[in-house]
Design a protein around this motif. Structure first.
Motif: not given
Length: 191
Positions: A81-82, A84, A102, A105, A108, A138-139, A141
């Motif tokens: 998750p989060r 790529r 990541p 929170d 990244a 989008t995530e 960060f």
């Protein structure tokens, strides 16, 4: 996933040939991630050779394998998750890779943005970078950081052109853990 239209690629590559069509794909699952392993090994071989030249001495024979094992251990975070894992492909196969890992929170890290020499200068690295930065936004960060070896000056110019600035080394740095802090550049971008 975005791709390169003929308008996005230069009319002629550095070799004088009309560039082939390439496109980006999300490979953020562990099965697809195995497909990038040969490219990552190619990256390590290239980086090790360049690093040895920069240091004026050979790097340890097992360095590439140790770094590769460390990278493979990070794949679950990159493909989870989060994270790529993007690949650039052309009709011949995978020609580039870029990853977003990541860290916490709000942070990244860009990892292994690498494009094969045969397609460099055709916008592939810039497309990978921008797609990864869009994914970071989008995530949710707030900061994207990276580390890069000093000889990767073209990459540094690319990162600076998108707003990255140099910073001190950060916790968890591969270069610092390998004793190569002086051979690395550390950068970050506030999104």
């Amino acid at each position: 996933m975005t791709g390169a239209s003929p308008d996005e690629c230069p009319e002629r590559g550095a070799d004088g040939k009309i560039p082939d069509r390439w496109w980006l794909e999300d490979a953020s699952d562990l099965g697809a991630a195995a497909a990038v392993e040969p490219l990552i090994r190619e990256y390590w071989a290239w980086a090790g050779e360049e690093l040895a030249g920069m240091l004026g001495r050979p790097v340890r024979a097992d360095s590439a394998e140790r770094m590769h094992r460390a990278f493979m251990a990070e794949l679950p975070a990159i493909t989870g998750p989060r994270g790529r894992l993007l690949v650039a492909r052309n009709t011949e196969g995978i020609v580039g890779v870029g990853m977003l890992k990541p860290v916490d929170d709000v942070t990244a890290e860009l990892k292994r943005v690498y494009v094969r020499p045969v397609v460099r200068g055709r916008g592939v690295a810039r497309a990978l970078l921008r797609e990864l930065l869009d994914a970071a936004r989008t995530e949710g960060f707030v900061t994207v950081r990276l580390e890069s070896l000093r000889f990767m000056t073209a990459a540094h110019a690319l990162y600076r052109s998108d707003g990255f600035v140099e910073t001190p080394p950060f916790p968890g740095s591969e270069a610092v853990s390998a004793g190569l802090e002086s051979a690395a550049v550390f950068m970050e971008l506030r999104l």
